[in-house]
Enzyme design. Structure first.
Site, PDB file in Angstrom:
ATOM      1  N   LYS A 267       0.847  -1.204   0.000  1.00  0.00           N
ATOM      2  CA  LYS A 267       0.000   0.000   0.000  1.00  0.00           C
ATOM      3  C   LYS A 267       0.879   1.249   0.000  1.00  0.00           C
ATOM      4  O   LYS A 267       1.686   1.443   0.911  1.00  0.00           O
ATOM      5  CB  LYS A 267      -0.920  -0.006   1.231  1.00  0.00           C
ATOM      6  CG  LYS A 267      -1.704   1.296   1.431  1.00  0.00           C
ATOM      7  CD  LYS A 267      -2.638   1.235   2.647  1.00  0.00           C
ATOM      8  CE  LYS A 267      -3.282   2.596   2.943  1.00  0.00           C
ATOM      9  NZ  LYS A 267      -4.137   2.572   4.157  1.00  0.00           N
ATOM     10  N   ASP A 272      -2.449  10.151   3.918  1.00  0.00           N
ATOM     11  CA  ASP A 272      -3.866   9.805   4.044  1.00  0.00           C
ATOM     12  C   ASP A 272      -4.581  10.845   4.904  1.00  0.00           C
ATOM     13  O   ASP A 272      -4.541  10.779   6.130  1.00  0.00           O
ATOM     14  CB  ASP A 272      -3.998   8.404   4.671  1.00  0.00           C
ATOM     15  CG  ASP A 272      -5.452   7.961   4.774  1.00  0.00           C
ATOM     16  OD1 ASP A 272      -6.317   8.638   4.198  1.00  0.00           O
ATOM     17  OD2 ASP A 272      -5.697   6.922   5.430  1.00  0.00           O
ATOM     18  N   LYS A 279      -9.975  13.042   8.198  1.00  0.00           N
ATOM     19  CA  LYS A 279      -9.535  12.597   9.523  1.00  0.00           C
ATOM     20  C   LYS A 279      -9.469  13.787  10.479  1.00  0.00           C
ATOM     21  O   LYS A 279      -9.271  14.917  10.039  1.00  0.00           O
ATOM     22  CB  LYS A 279      -8.130  11.982   9.416  1.00  0.00           C
ATOM     23  CG  LYS A 279      -8.086  10.604   8.798  1.00  0.00           C
ATOM     24  CD  LYS A 279      -6.662  10.060   8.802  1.00  0.00           C
ATOM     25  CE  LYS A 279      -6.581   8.682   8.157  1.00  0.00           C
ATOM     26  NZ  LYS A 279      -7.306   7.633   8.917  1.00  0.00           N
ATOM     27  N   ASP A 290       1.548   6.099   5.775  1.00  0.00           N
ATOM     28  CA  ASP A 290       0.556   5.220   5.154  1.00  0.00           C
ATOM     29  C   ASP A 290       1.085   4.564   3.867  1.00  0.00           C
ATOM     30  O   ASP A 290       0.356   3.826   3.207  1.00  0.00           O
ATOM     31  CB  ASP A 290      -0.738   5.996   4.892  1.00  0.00           C
ATOM     32  CG  ASP A 290      -1.974   5.132   5.057  1.00  0.00           C
ATOM     33  OD1 ASP A 290      -1.876   4.072   5.691  1.00  0.00           O
ATOM     34  OD2 ASP A 290      -3.035   5.513   4.531  1.00  0.00           O
ATOM     35  N   ASP A 349     -12.161   7.360   3.687  1.00  0.00           N
ATOM     36  CA  ASP A 349     -10.969   7.063   4.496  1.00  0.00           C
ATOM     37  C   ASP A 349     -10.617   5.568   4.460  1.00  0.00           C
ATOM     38  O   ASP A 349      -9.544   5.171   4.905  1.00  0.00           O
ATOM     39  CB  ASP A 349     -11.197   7.534   5.940  1.00  0.00           C
ATOM     40  CG  ASP A 349      -9.900   7.665   6.718  1.00  0.00           C
ATOM     41  OD1 ASP A 349      -8.823   7.567   6.092  1.00  0.00           O
ATOM     42  OD2 ASP A 349      -9.963   7.866   7.943  1.00  0.00           O
ATOM     43  N   GLU A 351      -9.491   3.885   2.095  1.00  0.00           N
ATOM     44  CA  GLU A 351      -8.953   4.011   0.734  1.00  0.00           C
ATOM     45  C   GLU A 351      -7.912   2.937   0.409  1.00  0.00           C
ATOM     46  O   GLU A 351      -7.695   2.620  -0.748  1.00  0.00           O
ATOM     47  CB  GLU A 351      -8.326   5.400   0.544  1.00  0.00           C
ATOM     48  CG  GLU A 351      -6.877   5.565   1.030  1.00  0.00           C
ATOM     49  CD  GLU A 351      -6.684   5.345   2.525  1.00  0.00           C
ATOM     50  OE1 GLU A 351      -7.681   5.431   3.269  1.00  0.00           O
ATOM     51  OE2 GLU A 351      -5.544   5.062   2.944  1.00  0.00           O
ATOM     52  N   ARG A 353      -7.859  -0.292   0.839  1.00  0.00           N
ATOM     53  CA  ARG A 353      -8.439  -1.462   0.158  1.00  0.00           C
ATOM     54  C   ARG A 353      -8.809  -1.122  -1.284  1.00  0.00           C
ATOM     55  O   ARG A 353      -8.822  -1.999  -2.146  1.00  0.00           O
ATOM     56  CB  ARG A 353      -9.640  -1.969   0.966  1.00  0.00           C
ATOM     57  CG  ARG A 353     -10.736  -0.967   1.127  1.00  0.00           C
ATOM     58  CD  ARG A 353     -11.687  -1.322   2.267  1.00  0.00           C
ATOM     59  NE  ARG A 353     -11.151  -0.978   3.587  1.00  0.00           N
ATOM     60  CZ  ARG A 353     -11.799  -1.191   4.721  1.00  0.00           C
ATOM     61  NH1 ARG A 353     -12.988  -1.764   4.723  1.00  0.00           N
ATOM     62  NH2 ARG A 353     -11.247  -0.854   5.874  1.00  0.00           N
TER      63      ARG A 353
END
Ligand code: BES
Ligand code: MN
Ligand code: ZN
Length: 499
Positions: A267, A272, A279, A290, A349, A351, A353
């Site tokens: 990933k 993020d 967030k 992230d 959020d 994101e 996946r």
């Protein structure tokens, strides 16, 4: 740092410092006994006078020890002999290296590597010593204009083995340890870099540079390529950002032509924000981490290339920022993923996946032996397992077992969570084939359930490293995990391929 292996008597070493261990209470380890005999009982006297108990974490530096060639002798506390295991061994090496670094000698000759550690062999002791030493000495100061220089830094570490017939195994383990340590350092550097420097473009450039240096094949898919491939869930995450997304494909083809590859997917969210499902502000800086999955996959590829493992290994890194913006994906939007499943994005959020699922679909074209994805995927995993174990979910139990074993050997451990079909319920959507979130219960499992829908054509495992990839607070920084786990897994595969 230069590392080497040696077999020889501690009292005869011409070195700035010889390092030997003392168990609690006041029990000399075998190499310490040898030093003590050469020094006519000098160490034994010190212990009797109460200068050292042998408690874990303690260190006592001695100068001008009689009968000893070395400038100094460092005694390291090992704790109780009965309780001396992997964790205690690693702590002793860390204490030794930290003290040597502060001592001002240029080199150290370490006899702690001769200590028996239950269930572990000499190769393990050497690999771990290198990893712990590199870990202890790692600094990220490339962005500071005034670096706190160590005045007389440690330059060379020699690890000793008891018998000459252990030298070959120890040398091989040393090389493995060094390759893993350098892979970890690369992963840490990339993850520690802030998102204004470590952009998707930066990651792609670094992958290209690595490929050129190590003779790997590399390809970077641009936005237009992703559009062609219909990687729409990945693109839906990139919509809010002004940084162009990249999809990195890096190949180490060290195996037989036609041998099925291991595919690693990382990933690569370089920041993020949560997107429109923004967030909260506190600690949001940590979302530069992230892309730790991507960093660890690239670090592992570097280690694999250094070691010239006789395997085909392919890294896939989907990378983008997750930003809010006028064109950003909005909650409720429905997107058709690369494999045709439609996804209702109820929370922007979730994101990770969304970028991983298209990468998992893309992986099919390599007819993989297995696919392992690595991601800082869920806050729920931090709640479940804290900062000790990474989460593991898999659609194949023997692959899961193999990863668990590699984790134990690497001391980069994982815990398997159930990937039961029953949890798929939570991903049901009124408007699309599935939703991208499954509510609060079992958040790590439902995230993996989402991914599993895109990983039906091969053996697959998922590592959730949200709790283990980096540390918060005063010691904030990347850990380089799970580079040790992944590299040990591949070393295991390479040994099989050689047979
Ligand atoms: N990158 C985060 C997960 C994360 C959280 C990593 C904390 C490291 C520390 C991920 O993209 C995310 O935001 N996940 C959401 C999912 C939720 C909306 C279903 C989460 O865990 O809150
Ligand atoms: Mn997120
Ligand atoms: Zn994320």
């Amino acid at each position: 740092m230069e590392f080497s292996i040696k077999s020889g008597n501690p009292e005869k070493q011409r070195t700035a410092c010889v390092v030997v261990g003392v168990f609690e209470s006041r029990k000399l380890s075998a190499p310490a006994e040898v030093v003590d005999r050469a020094a006519k009982g000098y160490l034994g006297d010190l212990l009797r006078r109460g200068d050292m108990e042998g408690k874990a974490g303690a260190a006592l530096l001695l100068h001008n020890v009689p009968g000893i060639e070395a400038d100094r002798v460092l005694l390291v506390g090992l704790g109780k002999e009965r309780e001396f295991r992997a964790k205690e061994y690693r702590a002793a090496i860390a204490t030794a290296v930290r003290t040597l670094q502060e001592t001002g000698g240029f080199d150290g000759t370490v006899y702690l590597t001769e200590l028996p550690v239950r269930k572990m062999d000499v190769a393990w002791r050497i690999r771990q010593a290198v990893l712990v030493a590199a870990e202890t000495l790692y600094r990220f100061d490339q962005l500071k204009s005034r670096k706190d220089e160590v005045r007389r830094p440690l330059r060379k570490l020699t690890f000793c083995v008891e018998r000459r017939n252990e030298l070959a195994a120890a040398e091989a383990a040393l090389k493995e340890g060094q390759a893993i340590a350098e892979g970890m350092a690369l992963a840490k550097d990339l993850a520690n870099l802030p998102s204004n420097i470590c952009t998707p473009t930066h990651l792609a450039d670094r992958a290209r540079a690595m490929a050129a240096e190590h003779g790997m094949a590399v390809e970077v898919l641009e936005r237009a390529d992703m559009e062609q491939l219909a990687m729409n869930t990945l693109l839906s995450v990139a919509r809010g950002s002004h940084e162009p997304p990249k999809f990195i494909v890096l190949k180490h083809l060290g195996g037989k032509p036609g041998a099925k590859p291991v595919v690693l997917v990382g990933k690569g969210i370089t920041f993020d924000t949560g997107g429109i499902s923004l967030k909260p502000a506190p600690d949001m800086d940590e979302m530069k981490y992230d892309m730790s999955g991507a960093a660890s996959v690239l670090g592992t590829m570097q280690a694999v290339a250094r070691l010239r493992l006789p395997l085909n290994v392919i890294a896939l890194v989907p990378t983008t920022e997750n930003m809010p913006g006028g064109r950003a994906t909005k909650p409720g939007d429905v997107i058709t993923s690369m494999n045709g499943l439609t996804v209702e994005i109820l929370n922007t959020d979730a994101e990770g996946r969304l970028i991983l699922c298209d990468a998992l679909s893309y992986a099919e074209r390599f007819d993989p032996d297995c696919v392992i994805d690595v991601a800082t995927l869920t806050g729920a995993c931090v709640i479940a397992l804290g900062h000790v174990l990474s989460g593991l979910l898999a659609n194949d139990d023997s692959l899961a077992r193999e990863l668990q074993d590699a984790g134990l050997l690497a001391h980069d451990r994982v815990w398997q969570l159930p990937l039961l079909d029953d949890y798929q319920e939570q991903l049901k959507s009124n408007f699309a084939d599935l939703a991208n979130i499954g509510g609060r219960p079992a958040g790590t499992i439902t995230a993996a359930c989402f991914l599993s829908r895109f990983a039906q054509k091969y053996d697959w495992a998922h590592l959730d490293i949200a709790g283990t990839a980096y540390r918060s607070g005063k010691e904030k920084g990347s850990t380089g995990r799970p580079v040790p786990l992944l590299t040990h897994f591949l070393l295991g595969r390479a040994r099989e391929a050689d047979r």
